[in-house]
Design a protein around this motif. Structure first.
Motif, PDB file in Angstrom:
ATOM      1  N   GLU A 157       0.813  -1.220   0.000  1.00 36.60           N
ATOM      2  CA  GLU A 157       0.000   0.000   0.000  1.00 36.60           C
ATOM      3  C   GLU A 157       0.844   1.266   0.000  1.00 36.60           C
ATOM      4  N   ASP A 158       1.978   1.230   0.710  1.00 34.54           N
ATOM      5  CA  ASP A 158       2.783   2.444   0.835  1.00 34.54           C
ATOM      6  C   ASP A 158       4.139   2.368   0.142  1.00 34.54           C
ATOM      7  N   GLY A 159       4.378   1.320  -0.652  1.00 35.19           N
ATOM      8  CA  GLY A 159       5.671   1.240  -1.331  1.00 35.19           C
ATOM      9  C   GLY A 159       5.950  -0.138  -1.899  1.00 35.19           C
ATOM     10  N   PHE A 160       7.191  -0.572  -1.738  1.00 36.47           N
ATOM     11  CA  PHE A 160       7.625  -1.878  -2.242  1.00 36.47           C
ATOM     12  C   PHE A 160       8.495  -2.560  -1.184  1.00 36.47           C
ATOM     13  N   VAL A 161       8.522  -3.886  -1.216  1.00 36.65           N
ATOM     14  CA  VAL A 161       9.387  -4.655  -0.327  1.00 36.65           C
ATOM     15  C   VAL A 161      10.357  -5.456  -1.188  1.00 36.65           C
TER      16      VAL A 161
END
Length: 388
Positions: A147-151
């Protein structure tokens, strides 16, 4: 001066750079070669002199000069005979920074490109993987969107500046099911939790830090993706032309320096009552090598001219690296032989040069891979196009 490609301003730049390298870099090279660490102050001095910004926009502190200033920078770095130091500089300035400039957002450029040009920040480019080698499309590193970026998870290897850089430009698969068409490019801060770098012990390029890097659940903000999502592969392929040409220029420059040094040695070394530059067997081998270097250099200059004019010279740049690195290895092998036992002694430049040069046909795509790429272009008539 080769007036077909270089102006008086180019040559003044060369003289100033050569003087700078002799005064500010050469006195420290032996220490850096032994320790495998390039001290931070020299990056800042390079930045102060504007050397990192020769090819970049004035808006971010660069000078926006033509590519022949880059050629001069590369050639002069080879003359001081530390392939590792040279690699650390150009990997920062033309691998990591090229992606910042071409794909980075305005915010990324203002933060990272500006400080890269000033020498305040050092970058590295992370593409090669332990199981992928030259097969970029087969990379396994992934960047799963949240939701807020990438892993980010995975690993990279043979990364120049991989230990001491401040940021990493990382290629990872954001859509693994698409294979090579599912790769994206990210910028990642070094101090982000989950990044671990292991320094590799190399045959040559001893001054530079080359690393294997692992990413364990590294969180990346969405603002740190560069360019369009899933467009990483064409971005990488597009910039390979510059990387291969850089390695071609490096090769002709170190070969030219090897010949220059060897000629001086041969004029002073005597055997059987005369200088060894009078023996026909040595003279003829040397002039054959000098011819090969001159042909490679002229081709590289012509390719640089076309790239600077905006042509997509991926075929020619691939040829440049393939041919020039082969020529450099052959030249340096024989130049070491011409020095006899002294060529094998570390106090003479050919010993280090022979180790450093050996990476030429390997790094940035092996010669075997380049031959297959050229086979597809020449025999199969495959037409590679730049990213749009």
């Amino acid at each position: 001066m080769n007036t077909l490609y270089f102006t008086e301003e180019h040559e003044l730049f060369r003289e100033s750079l050569r003087d700078f390298l002799q005064k500010e870099v050469v006195p420290h090279l032996e220490k850096w070669e032994k320790e495998g660490t390039i001290e931070r102050f020299i990056w800042e001095k390079f930045g102060e002199m504007g050397y990192f910004g020769v090819a970049y926009p004035e808006k971010y502190g660069g000078m926006d000069l033509d590519l022949f200033y880059t050629v001069i920078l590369l050639e002069e770095l080879q003359r001081i005979n530390s392939g590792g130091f040279a690699a650390a500089i150009w990997a920062h300035a033309y691998l990591a920074m090229t992606h910042l400039n071409k794909e980075g957002s305005e915010a990324i450029k203002e933060k990272y490109l500006t400080k890269s040009i000033s020498g305040e920040m050092i970058g590295c480019l992370c593409i090669t993987e332990p199981f992928g080698g030259s097969d970029v499309a087969a990379m396994r590193t992934t960047a799963e969107e949240t939701e807020d970026g990438f892993v980010l998870n995975g690993s990279k290897t043979f990364i120049t500046n991989g230990v001491y850089s401040d940021y990493l430009v990382v290629a990872a698969k954001t859509a693994p099911e698409l294979g090579g068409k599912g790769i994206s490019i990210f910028i990642v801060d070094r101090d982000t939790p989950g990044i671990n770098a292991t320094k590799l012990n190399k045959l040559g390029w001893r001054a530079s830090d080359t690393a294997e890097i692992s990413f364990d659940n590294v969180k990346i903000p969405k603002s740190h993706i560069m360019g369009e999502k899933n467009m990483g592969f064409p971005y990488i392929m597009q910039h390979f032309a510059l990387e291969r040409l850089i390695m071609g220029v490096n090769a002709h420059a170190r070969a030219e320096y090897a010949i220059e040094y060897t000629l001086q040695y041969m004029s002073e070394r005597e055997a059987f009552g005369k200088s060894i530059n009078q023996f026909q067997a040595l003279r003829h081998r040397l002039v054959e090598h000098a011819t090969e270097v001159e042909v490679s250099k002229t081709f590289n200059y012509n390719t640089t001219k076309r790239l600077d004019a905006g042509e997509y010279v991926v075929k020619e740049a691939t040829m440049s690296k393939l041919k020039s690195t082969k020529v450099a290895d052959e030249v340096i092998y024989d130049c070491l032989q011409f020095l006899g036992g002294y060529g094998y002694i570390e106090e003479y430049p050919l010993a280090r040069m022979s180790r450093d040069s050996r990476l030429g046909p390997i790094g940035g795509g092996t010669s075997e891979i380049l031959k297959e790429i050229l086979s597809k272009m020449i025999i199969d008539q495959k037409n590679y196009k730049p990213a749009t």
